[in-house]
Write an enzyme that holds these catalytic residues in place. Structure first.
Site, PDB file in Angstrom:
ATOM      1  CE  LYS A 116      56.162 -31.618 -17.658  1.00 58.57           C
ATOM      2  NZ  LYS A 116      56.671 -30.359 -18.135  1.00 58.57           N
ATOM      3  CE  LYS A 204      55.690 -29.015 -24.652  1.00 61.78           C
ATOM      4  NZ  LYS A 204      55.798 -27.920 -24.157  1.00 61.78           N
ATOM      5  CE  LYS A 207      53.758 -22.770 -18.757  1.00 58.48           C
ATOM      6  NZ  LYS A 207      53.109 -24.004 -17.995  1.00 58.48           N
TER       7      LYS A 207
HETATM    8  P1  ATP Z   1      56.498 -27.139 -18.894  1.00 52.10           P
HETATM    9  O1  ATP Z   1      57.473 -27.242 -19.718  1.00 52.10           O
HETATM   10  O2  ATP Z   1      56.553 -26.723 -17.401  1.00 52.10           O
HETATM   11  O3  ATP Z   1      55.417 -28.375 -19.260  1.00 52.10           O
HETATM   12  P2  ATP Z   1      54.862 -25.879 -20.973  1.00 52.10           P
HETATM   13  O4  ATP Z   1      55.279 -24.908 -21.779  1.00 52.10           O
HETATM   14  O5  ATP Z   1      54.773 -27.445 -21.685  1.00 52.10           O
HETATM   15  O6  ATP Z   1      55.332 -26.103 -19.629  1.00 52.10           O
HETATM   16  P3  ATP Z   1      51.980 -26.582 -19.819  1.00 52.10           P
HETATM   17  O7  ATP Z   1      51.614 -25.584 -18.595  1.00 52.10           O
HETATM   18  O8  ATP Z   1      52.668 -27.819 -19.753  1.00 52.10           O
HETATM   19  O9  ATP Z   1      53.313 -25.622 -20.729  1.00 52.10           O
HETATM   20  O10 ATP Z   1      51.038 -26.520 -20.983  1.00 52.10           O
HETATM   21  C1  ATP Z   1      50.015 -25.397 -21.034  1.00 52.10           C
HETATM   22  C2  ATP Z   1      49.216 -25.451 -22.456  1.00 52.10           C
HETATM   23  O11 ATP Z   1      50.396 -24.946 -23.484  1.00 52.10           O
HETATM   24  C3  ATP Z   1      48.863 -26.684 -22.916  1.00 52.10           C
HETATM   25  O12 ATP Z   1      47.601 -26.788 -23.664  1.00 52.10           O
HETATM   26  C4  ATP Z   1      50.059 -27.218 -23.941  1.00 52.10           C
HETATM   27  O13 ATP Z   1      49.484 -28.259 -25.097  1.00 52.10           O
HETATM   28  C5  ATP Z   1      50.058 -26.039 -24.573  1.00 52.10           C
HETATM   29  N1  ATP Z   1      51.770 -25.912 -24.980  1.00 52.10           N
HETATM   30  C6  ATP Z   1      52.543 -26.143 -24.334  1.00 52.10           C
HETATM   31  N2  ATP Z   1      53.615 -25.762 -25.046  1.00 52.10           N
HETATM   32  C7  ATP Z   1      53.452 -25.673 -26.289  1.00 52.10           C
HETATM   33  C8  ATP Z   1      53.855 -25.625 -27.701  1.00 52.10           C
HETATM   34  N3  ATP Z   1      55.489 -25.493 -27.690  1.00 52.10           N
HETATM   35  N4  ATP Z   1      53.192 -25.333 -28.936  1.00 52.10           N
HETATM   36  C9  ATP Z   1      51.762 -25.300 -28.665  1.00 52.10           C
HETATM   37  N5  ATP Z   1      51.179 -25.590 -27.528  1.00 52.10           N
HETATM   38  C10 ATP Z   1      52.035 -25.624 -26.507  1.00 52.10           C
HETATM   39 MG    MG Z   2      53.951 -29.179 -20.634  1.00 54.38          MG
END
Ligand code: ATP
Ligand code: MG
Length: 337
Positions: A116, A204, A207
């Protein structure tokens, strides 16, 4: 004492298919299986959410996030508790105490922080420190199980380290959560879930990725989501095989199909291994995603805001009671009381 399963999803924007398959759905399945014997704590990490840009309105996102659990089939009972993190001040207070035992060295090794902050000269301190807040979220409730995606495993290990360090220094205080192997076993899986970016499957799905084609959002029009699957990056091999090392794109689609249909990767491969028409396979995945989103979105539309808001008073009373008792113990141990 009843054991606790705990989860929270940041509400800085809509959820992706990765959040859904990696965190939301596993939590709902675990809750439905265990909520007769365990506490199931589902909290809205509103304080975590403000470490990054908020898409939309935080209060609307908050209500929507709880609707997502309900639309995924979560069964409510008196052991399932909903609360907003910022309504339980003990989270912030314990974070300060844990900040004083965490080290900048270990925090700087967090992969999520490195990702990040990469390419930037400076970031907000919240991005550096949120894993300590996450440790507080878990330790205040003595949670044993924290279903998260694979990208968050390092933070679970950090939480374990901080709990052990505190216990060693000040005497037995925190329940140390299960290690990640134990977490995965509890989820009934072979490994943690990491749904990949559809355009760049080395990464990965996130969002916060700008590219719309890279991610499927739960609010995407189902036919648009299907198109994103059809145009997902695969590889130039000639047949379907599962191997994240050499074929991350096609393996990602295999994983998505398996998780949506609640079957194993092996079962997907029984039908598709060795087949040469990637287009046919993509179509099957696209149809599954399309069906999932249609039914999910219909269920969301049937849940009222009030139904969600009515869940918080009881949940926040429970949360404050449990968290304040633990915080009091911590304050006594470190000499603040
Ligand atoms: P950001 O990019 O803002 O960090 P994010 O998509 O990584 O968003 P988070 O809010 O950080 O989402 O994570 C929320 C939950 O979703 C956590 O348990 C994280 O491990 C899970 N998660 C996030 N991305 C993935 C993915 N690509 N596959 C499986 N689990 C995920
Ligand atoms: Mg995340």
């Amino acid at each position: 004492m009843k054991k606790t399963i705990l989860t929270g999803l940041r509400i800085n924007s809509d959820f992706t298919l990765g959040n859904y398959l990696g965190a939301l759905l596993p939590m709902v399945r675990l809750a439905n299986k265990h909520s007769n014997e365990f506490n199931v704590n589902i909290f809205v990490p509103d304080l975590h959410s403000i470490i990054s840009k908020i898409d939309g309105d935080l209060q609307k996102n908050l209500i929507y996030s709880i609707k997502c659990y309900l639309a995924s089939g979560l069964i409510l009972n008196e052991n399932v508790h909903f609360y907003r993190q910022s309504y339980v001040p003990a989270h912030s207070e314990l974070t300060w105490v844990l900040n004083c035992i965490a080290t900048t060295g270990e925090m700087g090794r967090m992969i999520q922080f490195k990702e990040k902050s990469s390419g930037r000269e400076s970031t907000n301190v919240g991005i550096f420190d949120y894993p300590v807040l996450m440790a507080s979220d878990i330790l205040l409730y003595s949670a044993s199980y924290v279903p998260v995606g694979e990208d968050q495993f390092q933070h679970i290990e950090l939480t374990r380290n901080l709990a052990e360090r505190f216990n060693n220094r000040f005497g037995e205080t925190f329940v140390v959560p299960e290690n990640t192997k134990g977490q995965v076993e509890f989820m009934g899986a072979d490994a943690g879930v990491r749904i990949r970016d559809l355009v760049n499957p080395e990464k990965k799905m996130s969002k916060s990725t700008e590219s719309e084609k890279s991610k499927i959002l739960l609010s995407d029009a189902p036919n648009v989501a299907a198109k994103k699957i059809m145009s997902a990056t695969t590889d130039s091999f000639e047949d379907i095989e599962f191997d994240f090392e050499t074929r991350p794109g096609i393996s990602n689609l295999i994983q998505i199909l398996a998780l949506i249909n609640n079957i194993s990767v092996g079962e997907v491969l029984e039908t598709w291994r060795g087949k040469t028409k990637y287009g046919d396979f993509k179509k099957a995945v696209a149809e599954s995603v399309e069906k999932l989103l249609s039914s999910f979105q219909e269920k969301i539309s049937e849940i009222s805001d009030d139904e969600v808001l009515d869940l918080f008073p009881a949940g926040e009373k429970y949360a404050n009671d449990v968290a304040n008792a633990k915080l009091q113990e911590v304050f006594e141990k470190v000499g603040l009381r």
